[in-house]
Design a protein around this motif. Structure first.
Motif, PDB file in Angstrom:
ATOM      1  N   ILE A  77      12.485   8.028  -6.518  1.00  0.00           N
ATOM      2  CA  ILE A  77      11.840   7.990  -4.993  1.00  0.00           C
ATOM      3  C   ILE A  77      10.933   7.030  -5.207  1.00  0.00           C
ATOM      4  O   ILE A  77      10.728   5.981  -5.023  1.00  0.00           O
ATOM      5  N   GLN A  78      10.482   6.864  -6.791  1.00  0.00           N
ATOM      6  CA  GLN A  78       9.706   5.380  -7.251  1.00  0.00           C
ATOM      7  C   GLN A  78      10.236   4.603  -7.107  1.00  0.00           C
ATOM      8  O   GLN A  78      10.042   3.298  -6.522  1.00  0.00           O
ATOM      9  N   ILE A  79      11.429   4.531  -7.773  1.00  0.00           N
ATOM     10  CA  ILE A  79      12.529   3.091  -7.975  1.00  0.00           C
ATOM     11  C   ILE A  79      12.946   2.976  -6.302  1.00  0.00           C
ATOM     12  O   ILE A  79      13.053   1.699  -6.139  1.00  0.00           O
ATOM     13  N   THR A  80      12.874   3.663  -5.523  1.00  0.00           N
ATOM     14  CA  THR A  80      13.485   3.533  -3.759  1.00  0.00           C
ATOM     15  C   THR A  80      12.464   2.702  -3.459  1.00  0.00           C
ATOM     16  O   THR A  80      12.520   1.683  -2.997  1.00  0.00           O
ATOM     17  N   ALA A  81      11.377   3.253  -3.946  1.00  0.00           N
ATOM     18  CA  ALA A  81       9.513   2.971  -3.122  1.00  0.00           C
ATOM     19  C   ALA A  81       9.917   1.181  -3.268  1.00  0.00           C
ATOM     20  O   ALA A  81       9.370   0.008  -2.704  1.00  0.00           O
ATOM     21  N   LYS A 119      11.731  15.000 -13.082  1.00  0.00           N
ATOM     22  CA  LYS A 119      11.531  13.598 -13.414  1.00  0.00           C
ATOM     23  C   LYS A 119      12.030  13.073 -12.578  1.00  0.00           C
ATOM     24  O   LYS A 119      11.915  12.004 -11.636  1.00  0.00           O
ATOM     25  N   TRP A 120      13.467  13.447 -12.504  1.00  0.00           N
ATOM     26  CA  TRP A 120      14.629  12.618 -12.092  1.00  0.00           C
ATOM     27  C   TRP A 120      14.600  12.005 -10.729  1.00  0.00           C
ATOM     28  O   TRP A 120      14.623  11.061 -10.272  1.00  0.00           O
ATOM     29  N   LEU A 121      13.682  13.321  -9.626  1.00  0.00           N
ATOM     30  CA  LEU A 121      13.823  12.862  -8.637  1.00  0.00           C
ATOM     31  C   LEU A 121      12.645  12.291  -8.163  1.00  0.00           C
ATOM     32  O   LEU A 121      12.181  11.194  -7.793  1.00  0.00           O
ATOM     33  N   GLU A 122      11.274  12.261  -9.424  1.00  0.00           N
ATOM     34  CA  GLU A 122      10.149  11.571  -9.348  1.00  0.00           C
ATOM     35  C   GLU A 122      10.582  10.020  -9.190  1.00  0.00           C
ATOM     36  O   GLU A 122      10.116   8.921  -8.265  1.00  0.00           O
ATOM     37  N   MET A 123      11.388   9.633 -10.910  1.00  0.00           N
ATOM     38  CA  MET A 123      12.219   8.209 -10.835  1.00  0.00           C
ATOM     39  C   MET A 123      13.092   8.027  -9.608  1.00  0.00           C
ATOM     40  O   MET A 123      12.942   6.726  -9.594  1.00  0.00           O
ATOM     41  N   VAL A 166       0.899  -0.868   0.030  1.00  0.00           N
ATOM     42  CA  VAL A 166       0.244  -0.142   0.045  1.00  0.00           C
ATOM     43  C   VAL A 166       1.068   0.995  -0.191  1.00  0.00           C
ATOM     44  O   VAL A 166       0.761   1.996  -0.920  1.00  0.00           O
ATOM     45  N   SER A 167       1.788   1.238   0.528  1.00  0.00           N
ATOM     46  CA  SER A 167       3.454   2.574   0.573  1.00  0.00           C
ATOM     47  C   SER A 167       3.673   2.580  -0.640  1.00  0.00           C
ATOM     48  O   SER A 167       3.713   3.538  -0.779  1.00  0.00           O
ATOM     49  N   MET A 168       4.223   1.636  -1.658  1.00  0.00           N
ATOM     50  CA  MET A 168       4.700   1.449  -2.463  1.00  0.00           C
ATOM     51  C   MET A 168       3.889   2.266  -3.371  1.00  0.00           C
ATOM     52  O   MET A 168       4.584   3.083  -4.064  1.00  0.00           O
ATOM     53  N   LEU A 169       2.986   1.671  -3.453  1.00  0.00           N
ATOM     54  CA  LEU A 169       1.441   2.409  -4.526  1.00  0.00           C
ATOM     55  C   LEU A 169       1.148   4.102  -3.970  1.00  0.00           C
ATOM     56  O   LEU A 169       0.886   4.314  -5.233  1.00  0.00           O
ATOM     57  N   ALA A 170       1.325   3.858  -2.921  1.00  0.00           N
ATOM     58  CA  ALA A 170       1.080   5.407  -2.277  1.00  0.00           C
ATOM     59  C   ALA A 170       1.957   6.182  -2.991  1.00  0.00           C
ATOM     60  O   ALA A 170       2.060   7.644  -3.588  1.00  0.00           O
ATOM     61  N   VAL A 171       3.234   6.011  -2.607  1.00  0.00           N
ATOM     62  CA  VAL A 171       3.855   6.609  -3.098  1.00  0.00           C
ATOM     63  C   VAL A 171       4.273   7.110  -4.608  1.00  0.00           C
ATOM     64  O   VAL A 171       4.696   8.044  -4.989  1.00  0.00           O
TER      65      VAL A 171
END
Length: 216
Positions: free
Chosen positions: A37-41, A31-35, A15-20
């Motif tokens: 954060i998503q890769i970390t999640a 864009k690079w910050l978004e990616m 659930v946390s990953m999907l929310a992130v």
């Protein structure tokens, strides 16, 4: 397949990953910050899933040998004084589990649970010499008609904050069956009568319900 003790944590992690993923998609304009954060999640979820994995193990059941209760590296083989239950000298074999090992505990022999006790304690690193007597731990003694009484001890490490133990005094258990779980890094000690034949060496990598630790 995942262990039941990880169900809640796995659900929260998903659930946390999907929310992130959703929040970063709509609220992070870079864009690079978004990616990142998503890769970390996603990476965090993968770590949680691998920690709670529970591979199916079919033990070759026999009263003539003791199987490793956990996956990990053999870090201790020595004669020690066991003060809690036997109150005499025993041959200790310790298996250290790193965070990447399977952390399911399995019964090393079939028999009757003669003793099962939880001890609160410290969180020294699992390989510390005093971890067996000072860390949070559970002590379980199984009585087998061939080996007699064999003790194993689940020990919390610096990262482990909860020990799960299913062994209840007076119950009959089967070699290789699920005996509990230790969350986030730990160690298990086995105690044998002096003179027991040990089938592993220091630094050997043991597999729970598969590796023969001791035999007749």
């Amino acid at each position: 397949m995942f262990h039941k003790e990880g169900s809640k944590i796995i659900f929260i992690s998903i659930v946390s990953m999907l929310a992130v993923l959703l929040l970063s998609r709509y609220f992070i304009p870079i864009k690079w910050l978004e990616m990142t954060i998503q890769i970390t999640a996603v990476a965090f979820l993968i770590i949680v899933l691998q920690f709670f994995r529970n591979p199916i193990r079919i033990a070759a059941i026999s009263d003539n040998y003791v199987l490793a209760p956990v996956d990990g590296k053999v870090v201790v083989i020595e004669e020690v004084f066991e003060p809690e239950y036997f109150k005499d000298k025993r041959l200790q074999v310790s298996i250290f589990m790193s965070p990447i090992n399977v952390h399911v505990t399995r019964y090393p022999i079939s028999g009757i649970v003669k003793y099962s006790k939880y001890h609160p304690g410290k969180y020294l690193v699992a390989w510390h010499a005093k971890a067996s007597t000072e860390n949070e731990r559970t002590t379980i003694v199984l009585e087998n008609k061939v080996f007699g009484e064999i003790m194993y001890r689940q020990i919390a490490g610096a990262l482990a904050k909860r020990i799960i133990n299913y062994a209840e005094e007076g119950t009959e258990v089967v070699q290789g069956d699920d005996a509990g779980f230790i969350k986030f890094g730990s160690r298990v000690d086995l105690y044998f009568p002096l003179g027991t034949k040990i089938n592993v060496n220091l630094k050997d990598v043991a597999t729970g319900a598969k590796t023969i630790v001791a035999s007749l």
